[in-house]
Design a protein around this motif. Structure first.
Motif, short mmCIF file in Angstrom:
data_model
loop_
_atom_site.label_atom_id
_atom_site.label_comp_id
_atom_site.label_asym_id
_atom_site.label_seq_id
_atom_site.Cartn_x
_atom_site.Cartn_y
_atom_site.Cartn_z
N THR A 49 8.98 11.19 -6.20
CA THR A 49 8.93 11.34 -4.58
C THR A 49 7.73 12.87 -5.27
OG1 THR A 49 11.25 10.72 -4.57
CG2 THR A 49 9.97 12.97 -2.82
N VAL A 50 7.39 12.59 -3.41
CA VAL A 50 6.21 14.25 -3.39
C VAL A 50 7.28 15.38 -3.19
CG1 VAL A 50 4.26 14.73 -2.27
CG2 VAL A 50 4.03 12.42 -2.87
N LEU A 51 7.18 16.34 -3.82
CA LEU A 51 6.94 17.13 -3.03
C LEU A 51 6.94 19.02 -2.69
CD1 LEU A 51 9.75 18.28 -7.00
CD2 LEU A 51 10.34 17.37 -4.57
N GLN A 52 5.19 18.87 -2.87
CA GLN A 52 4.76 19.74 -2.23
C GLN A 52 3.08 19.38 -2.19
OE1 GLN A 52 4.32 22.85 -4.20
NE2 GLN A 52 6.23 23.27 -5.22
N VAL A 53 2.17 19.58 -0.97
CA VAL A 53 1.08 18.65 -1.02
C VAL A 53 0.16 20.11 -0.22
CG1 VAL A 53 2.24 16.50 -0.32
CG2 VAL A 53 1.60 18.90 1.75
N CYS A 54 -1.12 20.12 -0.70
CA CYS A 54 -2.22 21.09 -0.37
C CYS A 54 -2.61 20.43 1.38
CB CYS A 54 -3.50 21.15 -1.12
SG CYS A 54 -4.40 19.62 -1.25
N PRO A 55 -3.25 21.08 1.90
CA PRO A 55 -3.85 21.49 3.22
C PRO A 55 -4.61 19.57 2.86
CG PRO A 55 -3.76 23.43 2.75
CD PRO A 55 -3.67 22.87 1.17
N GLU A 56 -5.08 19.66 1.83
CA GLU A 56 -5.61 18.23 2.70
C GLU A 56 -6.00 17.38 2.32
OE1 GLU A 56 -8.88 21.62 0.55
OE2 GLU A 56 -7.06 21.28 0.73
N ALA A 57 -4.84 17.14 2.01
CA ALA A 57 -3.52 15.91 0.90
C ALA A 57 -3.12 15.77 2.49
CB ALA A 57 -2.61 15.89 0.07
N ASN A 58 -2.35 16.27 3.50
CA ASN A 58 -1.77 16.85 4.50
C ASN A 58 -2.06 16.30 6.25
OD1 ASN A 58 0.85 17.36 5.97
ND2 ASN A 58 -0.04 19.24 6.55
N SER A 59 -3.83 16.50 5.63
CA SER A 59 -4.38 16.02 6.37
C SER A 59 -4.47 14.39 6.23
CB SER A 59 -6.12 16.97 6.60
OG SER A 59 -7.26 16.59 5.23
N LEU A 60 -4.74 14.16 5.48
CA LEU A 60 -4.73 12.45 5.36
C LEU A 60 -3.49 12.09 5.46
CD1 LEU A 60 -6.80 12.19 1.60
CD2 LEU A 60 -7.49 12.36 4.37
N GLY A 61 -2.78 12.53 6.13
CA GLY A 61 -0.83 11.94 6.09
C GLY A 61 0.09 12.22 4.89
N VAL A 62 -0.32 12.36 4.16
CA VAL A 62 0.52 12.84 3.03
C VAL A 62 1.34 14.58 3.11
CG1 VAL A 62 1.01 13.05 0.50
CG2 VAL A 62 -1.15 11.91 0.89
N GLN A 63 2.91 13.43 3.15
CA GLN A 63 3.61 14.75 3.13
C GLN A 63 5.21 14.95 2.57
OE1 GLN A 63 3.73 16.67 6.42
NE2 GLN A 63 2.27 15.16 7.77
N PRO A 64 5.53 15.75 2.42
CA PRO A 64 6.51 16.35 1.09
C PRO A 64 7.66 15.53 1.74
CG PRO A 64 5.72 18.02 2.11
CD PRO A 64 5.09 17.36 3.29
N GLY A 65 8.55 15.00 1.07
CA GLY A 65 9.36 13.47 0.89
C GLY A 65 8.71 12.73 0.29
N MET A 66 7.52 12.00 0.84
CA MET A 66 7.11 11.00 0.85
C MET A 66 7.44 10.41 -0.28
SD MET A 66 3.13 9.59 2.27
CE MET A 66 3.78 10.70 4.24
N ARG A 67 7.04 8.66 -0.25
CA ARG A 67 6.95 8.00 -1.69
C ARG A 67 6.14 8.65 -2.44
NH1 ARG A 67 11.96 7.03 -4.42
NH2 ARG A 67 10.98 4.90 -5.34
N LEU A 68 5.73 8.13 -3.74
CA LEU A 68 4.45 8.43 -4.33
C LEU A 68 3.42 7.51 -4.37
CD1 LEU A 68 2.54 9.77 -6.31
CD2 LEU A 68 3.33 8.96 -7.98
N LYS A 69 4.15 6.28 -3.70
CA LYS A 69 3.51 4.52 -3.85
C LYS A 69 2.89 4.97 -2.52
CE LYS A 69 5.80 1.56 -6.51
NZ LYS A 69 6.75 0.16 -7.16
N THR A 70 3.25 5.75 -1.41
CA THR A 70 3.25 5.28 -0.17
C THR A 70 1.91 6.65 0.21
OG1 THR A 70 4.81 4.85 0.22
CG2 THR A 70 3.57 6.27 2.11
N ALA A 71 1.84 7.73 -0.63
CA ALA A 71 1.06 8.85 -0.67
C ALA A 71 -0.30 8.11 -1.61
CB ALA A 71 1.56 10.34 -1.34
N LEU A 72 -0.46 7.32 -2.95
CA LEU A 72 -1.61 7.04 -2.67
C LEU A 72 -2.20 5.49 -1.69
CD1 LEU A 72 -0.05 6.54 -6.92
CD2 LEU A 72 -1.78 8.43 -6.05
N GLY A 73 -1.59 4.91 -1.18
CA GLY A 73 -1.96 4.61 -0.07
C GLY A 73 -2.83 5.41 1.29
#
Length: 473
Positions: free
Chosen positions: A35-59
């Motif tokens: 599970t993703v706990l923290q994201v930087c602004p660059e990752a957030n702009s790509l749609g990665v959010q805290p609480g998201m599954r890691l597989k989804t974030a890498l997608g």
């Protein structure tokens, strides 16, 4: 009493940014790696959010840099921020893992108003390249809740603070899940609705613990915070998301760490002469280096130059994943030397210490030797070489007392003098010694001028033969 809360939404990510130049998206995952706990602004702009599954974030972000959560490391990072904030605020209380309380009521007169305090902290956070959310509250919990929800304002009005709290959802107050479910079933969704409930009914229907937390938010129940004192040590760590394979790659992190060391030493009016460096590798033992200067020092650029020289002599035996700089030895700072009559700012002693420190960093700590007196009256044996001592170390030879004048230029072996000197200035100085080691001497020494006009140190032995043993300038 008025409290300022500083919330660091992604302290570990900021730490990585300050350690290594990288612009890619970063995320912190939990200990399970799912599970993703923290994201930087660059990752957030790509749609990665805290609480998201890691597989989804890498997608969403295939080049996402991943960091594992490290509670102990975050605690150490928070302590470093508390140490820094202590320069501006005396009463600080850490709130692990990502926040700090600071009592600011007593600082308004010192800084010239509440907004000046707020601006001072904001400016310092910007200089340290840290993202933080600030909030003021009439209670510690009120300031914490507002800061963590991003609703903080520079206002000391209690009515305004309570009005901002009343709009927040229950989850912002960090009530436990069971209490939130029961409150939602009762049709209560905001803190304002909780504040209107009678205290007895709230305790009876839910729990006394929930009532106590609500009262601490409102300020009707005491919530003291013990002041924190910084430990007298300096320790900074840099972690690299991309392994460093060459010593040049460590310079960026060292510049930041040494700049903070200089600020810390200047604030305490202290110097140091010993820096400890740890280079941690993934599959190798930690490389430990010690940098010692010949005198007290606090300048970051001086330390950096010496560390560069030392690192050039130690090729990395494995890629570096983290770097730790620590200082445990602190020296009181003496009276600073000013400029001389001609305006030159560098003292000769300082130039000498700088030269010796650079030579030691390049050649090794034991490569340089110094001349030291030895308790022996025979000139040939009255000196020796020893390890170079720090500038603040003082040693006095014992057993010799005060010696007469000696020449700076002593010959390796005495040279015969064809005829007695022309003029005598001092003497005789009788030296009769060395019977215990088979190299006995029995001489009468004089300071004299030769027929050639040179000033020499001469002696006459038991056979009335004359010898030259040294020259005076």
């Amino acid at each position: 009493m008025l409290w300022l809360y500083v919330h660091f939404p992604h302290l570990l990510l900021d730490h990585i940014r300050r350690s290594q130049q990288t612009d890619g998206p970063l995320a912190v995952i939990d200990l399970t790696g799912q599970t993703v706990l923290q994201v930087c602004p660059e990752a957030n702009s790509l749609g990665v959010q805290p609480g998201m599954r890691l597989k989804t974030a890498l997608g969403l972000a295939p080049e996402l840099g991943i960091l594992n959560a490290a509670p102990q490391q975050e605690t150490a990072l928070l302590e470093n921020q508390a140490r820094w904030l202590y320069r501006f605020v005396a009463h600080i209380t850490p709130a692990p893992p990502d926040g700090l309380w600071a009592e600011v009521s007593s600082l308004q007169r010192l800084y010239g108003g509440l907004s000046a305090v707020w601006q001072t902290v904001e400016q310092a956070l910007s200089e340290r390249q840290l993202n933080a959310w600030l909030a003021l509250g009439h209670t510690p919990l009120a300031a914490q809740i507002l800061a963590q929800s991003g609703q903080g304002e520079c206002s000391a009005d209690k009515g305004h603070i309570l009005a901002s709290l009343q709009k927040l959802p229950l989850v912002a107050a960090h009530f436990d899940d069971k209490a939130c479910v029961r409150l939602h079933r009762l049709g209560l969704n905001t803190l304002g609705e909780i504040f209107t409930l009678p205290a007895q009914e709230l305790a009876r229907r839910l729990s006394p613990e929930l009532l106590a937390q609500v009262q601490r938010i409102q300020g009707t129940r005491p919530d003291p915070k013990s002041p924190w004192q910084p430990p007298r040590r300096f320790r900074q760590r840099a972690d690299f998301i991309h392994e460093v394979e060459h010593t040049q790659g460590l310079v960026f992190a060292l510049q930041r760490m040494l700049a903070e060391l200089e600020e810390d030493l200047c604030w305490h009016q202290q110097d140091t002469d010993t820096l400890n460096l740890e280079l941690r590798h993934r599959h190798e033992e930690t490389t430990r280096l010690a940098l010692r200067t010949t005198g007290p020092e606090h300048r970051a650029d001086h330390f950096l130059n010496l560390l560069r020289l030392q690192l050039d002599q130690h090729a990395l035996r494995a890629p570096v994943i983290s770097l730790i700089l620590s200082v445990k030895r602190f020296l009181g700072r003496g009276v600073p030397t000013g400029q001389d009559l001609l305006g030159d700012g560098q003292d000769l002693n300082e130039a000498w210490h700088t030269l010796v420190s650079r030579l030691q960093a390049r050649l090794g700590e034991n490569a340089l030797r110094q001349l030291s007196p030895r308790a022996d009256h025979r000139p040939e044996f009255a000196w020796t070489t020893s390890a170079l001592k720090p500038a603040n170390a003082r040693s006095t030879p014992s057993g010799l007392g005060t010696l007469p004048a000696r020449p700076l230029w002593l010959l390796p072996t005495p040279s015969p003098l064809p005829e007695p000197p022309a003029t005598w200035f001092a003497g005789p100085e009788r030296i009769s010694s060395g019977w215990w080691d088979g190299q006995r001497v029995h001489r009468d020494y004089y300071i004299a001028r030769l027929h050639s006009g040179q000033l020499a140190w001469v002696f006459r032995d038991v056979q009335d033969s004359w010898y030259i043993h040294g020259w005076f300038g």
